[in-house]
Design a protein around this motif. Sequence first.
Motif, PDB file in Angstrom:
ATOM      1  N   ASP A  17      40.660  52.523  37.896  1.00 26.11           N
ATOM      2  CA  ASP A  17      41.363  52.839  36.674  1.00 26.11           C
ATOM      3  C   ASP A  17      40.360  53.389  35.694  1.00 26.11           C
ATOM      4  OD1 ASP A  17      42.687  52.937  34.205  1.00 26.11           O
ATOM      5  OD2 ASP A  17      44.138  51.498  34.963  1.00 26.11           O
ATOM      6  N   PRO A  18      40.486  54.650  35.375  1.00 28.26           N
ATOM      7  CA  PRO A  18      39.491  55.283  34.517  1.00 28.26           C
ATOM      8  C   PRO A  18      39.489  54.727  33.095  1.00 28.26           C
ATOM      9  CG  PRO A  18      41.316  56.763  34.941  1.00 28.26           C
ATOM     10  CD  PRO A  18      41.515  55.574  35.809  1.00 28.26           C
ATOM     11  N   GLU A  19      40.546  54.078  32.702  1.00 27.19           N
ATOM     12  CA  GLU A  19      40.552  53.551  31.343  1.00 27.19           C
ATOM     13  C   GLU A  19      40.470  52.032  31.297  1.00 27.19           C
ATOM     14  OE1 GLU A  19      39.960  55.341  28.847  1.00 27.19           O
ATOM     15  OE2 GLU A  19      40.005  57.169  30.028  1.00 27.19           O
ATOM     16  N   GLU A  20      41.562  51.374  31.035  1.00 30.16           N
ATOM     17  CA  GLU A  20      41.483  49.936  30.799  1.00 30.16           C
ATOM     18  C   GLU A  20      41.918  49.059  31.963  1.00 30.16           C
ATOM     19  OE1 GLU A  20      39.942  48.751  28.301  1.00 30.16           O
ATOM     20  OE2 GLU A  20      39.679  50.768  27.492  1.00 30.16           O
ATOM     21  N   GLY A  21      42.400  49.672  33.030  1.00 22.83           N
ATOM     22  CA  GLY A  21      42.978  48.891  34.123  1.00 22.83           C
ATOM     23  C   GLY A  21      42.091  47.813  34.696  1.00 22.83           C
ATOM     24  N   ILE A  22      40.817  48.115  34.871  1.00 22.65           N
ATOM     25  CA  ILE A  22      39.919  47.087  35.398  1.00 22.65           C
ATOM     26  C   ILE A  22      38.933  46.621  34.350  1.00 22.65           C
ATOM     27  CG2 ILE A  22      40.119  47.955  37.767  1.00 22.65           C
ATOM     28  CD1 ILE A  22      37.252  49.068  37.450  1.00 22.65           C
ATOM     29  N   GLY A  23      38.992  47.232  33.177  1.00 22.79           N
ATOM     30  CA  GLY A  23      37.999  46.938  32.144  1.00 22.79           C
ATOM     31  C   GLY A  23      38.024  45.514  31.638  1.00 22.79           C
ATOM     32  N   HIS A  24      39.181  44.852  31.776  1.00 23.44           N
ATOM     33  CA  HIS A  24      39.293  43.479  31.277  1.00 23.44           C
ATOM     34  C   HIS A  24      38.666  42.473  32.234  1.00 23.44           C
ATOM     35  CE1 HIS A  24      42.570  43.856  34.137  1.00 23.44           C
ATOM     36  NE2 HIS A  24      42.553  42.550  34.234  1.00 23.44           N
ATOM     37  N   ILE A  25      38.381  42.917  33.453  1.00 20.63           N
ATOM     38  CA  ILE A  25      37.793  42.010  34.442  1.00 20.63           C
ATOM     39  C   ILE A  25      36.384  41.633  33.987  1.00 20.63           C
ATOM     40  CG2 ILE A  25      37.006  41.808  36.825  1.00 20.63           C
ATOM     41  CD1 ILE A  25      39.201  43.840  37.572  1.00 20.63           C
ATOM     42  N   ARG A  26      36.102  40.359  34.031  1.00 17.09           N
ATOM     43  CA  ARG A  26      34.770  39.903  33.631  1.00 17.09           C
ATOM     44  C   ARG A  26      33.861  39.842  34.857  1.00 17.09           C
ATOM     45  NH1 ARG A  26      36.549  34.332  31.327  1.00 17.09           N
ATOM     46  NH2 ARG A  26      37.731  34.532  33.259  1.00 17.09           N
ATOM     47  N   PHE A  27      32.578  39.878  34.618  1.00 23.38           N
ATOM     48  CA  PHE A  27      31.631  39.800  35.731  1.00 23.38           C
ATOM     49  C   PHE A  27      31.892  38.558  36.571  1.00 23.38           C
ATOM     50  CE2 PHE A  27      29.284  42.525  32.775  1.00 23.38           C
ATOM     51  CZ  PHE A  27      28.954  43.556  33.635  1.00 23.38           C
ATOM     52  N   ARG A  28      32.220  37.460  35.903  1.00 25.47           N
ATOM     53  CA  ARG A  28      32.421  36.205  36.625  1.00 25.47           C
ATOM     54  C   ARG A  28      33.692  36.220  37.466  1.00 25.47           C
ATOM     55  NH1 ARG A  28      31.835  31.915  32.659  1.00 25.47           N
ATOM     56  NH2 ARG A  28      32.252  30.583  34.405  1.00 25.47           N
ATOM     57  N   ASP A  29      34.593  37.160  37.175  1.00 24.19           N
ATOM     58  CA  ASP A  29      35.834  37.256  37.953  1.00 24.19           C
ATOM     59  C   ASP A  29      35.637  37.975  39.277  1.00 24.19           C
ATOM     60  OD1 ASP A  29      37.261  36.043  35.909  1.00 24.19           O
ATOM     61  OD2 ASP A  29      37.699  37.952  34.935  1.00 24.19           O
ATOM     62  N   LEU A  30      34.540  38.671  39.401  1.00 24.66           N
ATOM     63  CA  LEU A  30      34.300  39.446  40.618  1.00 24.66           C
ATOM     64  C   LEU A  30      33.984  38.528  41.795  1.00 24.66           C
ATOM     65  CD1 LEU A  30      32.012  42.184  39.084  1.00 24.66           C
ATOM     66  CD2 LEU A  30      34.367  42.506  39.828  1.00 24.66           C
ATOM     67  N   ALA A  31      34.537  38.861  42.931  1.00 29.94           N
ATOM     68  CA  ALA A  31      34.206  38.121  44.146  1.00 29.94           C
ATOM     69  C   ALA A  31      32.785  38.486  44.566  1.00 29.94           C
ATOM     70  CB  ALA A  31      35.196  38.466  45.253  1.00 29.94           C
ATOM     71  N   GLU A  32      32.211  37.634  45.363  1.00 29.29           N
ATOM     72  CA  GLU A  32      30.846  37.841  45.852  1.00 29.29           C
ATOM     73  C   GLU A  32      30.634  39.233  46.443  1.00 29.29           C
ATOM     74  OE1 GLU A  32      27.826  35.925  46.548  1.00 29.29           O
ATOM     75  OE2 GLU A  32      28.571  35.108  44.677  1.00 29.29           O
ATOM     76  N   TRP A  33      31.661  39.727  47.100  1.00 29.13           N
ATOM     77  CA  TRP A  33      31.537  40.974  47.847  1.00 29.13           C
ATOM     78  C   TRP A  33      32.017  42.186  47.067  1.00 29.13           C
ATOM     79  CZ3 TRP A  33      36.592  42.357  48.055  1.00 29.13           C
ATOM     80  CH2 TRP A  33      37.537  41.312  47.992  1.00 29.13           C
ATOM     81  N   GLU A  34      32.393  41.969  45.828  1.00 25.68           N
ATOM     82  CA  GLU A  34      32.853  43.097  45.033  1.00 25.68           C
ATOM     83  C   GLU A  34      31.713  43.681  44.203  1.00 25.68           C
ATOM     84  OE1 GLU A  34      37.507  42.636  44.013  1.00 25.68           O
ATOM     85  OE2 GLU A  34      36.222  41.186  43.030  1.00 25.68           O
ATOM     86  N   ILE A  35      31.705  44.984  44.112  1.00 26.77           N
ATOM     87  CA  ILE A  35      30.686  45.651  43.322  1.00 26.77           C
ATOM     88  C   ILE A  35      31.349  46.640  42.363  1.00 26.77           C
ATOM     89  CG2 ILE A  35      28.849  45.397  45.021  1.00 26.77           C
ATOM     90  CD1 ILE A  35      29.369  48.304  45.829  1.00 26.77           C
ATOM     91  N   ILE A  36      30.595  47.031  41.375  1.00 26.96           N
ATOM     92  CA  ILE A  36      31.134  47.925  40.355  1.00 26.96           C
ATOM     93  C   ILE A  36      30.574  49.326  40.559  1.00 26.96           C
ATOM     94  CG2 ILE A  36      31.316  48.383  37.875  1.00 26.96           C
ATOM     95  CD1 ILE A  36      30.642  45.389  37.457  1.00 26.96           C
TER      96      ILE A  36
END
Length: 93
Positions: A17-36
């Motif tokens: 999501d180029p705008e706000e779709g994923i922007g609310h996700i916090r670093f701590r919400d990311l799974a171990e295997w997810e990267i930005i």
Amino acid sequence: MKHHRGIELVRDHRQIDPEEGIGHIRFRDLAEWEIIGARCGKCGYSNWLDRWKLANKYGADAPIADLRPHLRCGKCGNRDGNGLRLGAINRNA
Ligand SMILES: [Zn+2]
């Protein structure tokens, strides 16, 4: 779309999501295997970021949207309109 070997995009609603779709996700919400990933809004160049390093810098409770103003394209140097996306480390690679 080309991306680094061993990494594949997350195929769910949070993928891009180029705008706000994923922007609310916090670093701590990311799974171990997810990267930005970051994608240039001008030339389309995309790159994967070191989320662990960034989490240390911005704080685990910071939304990843905090990165957006700091994104700078590694190819053309553009700072405007750059998007964020999530990817997954392919552990089978
Ligand atoms: Zn660019």
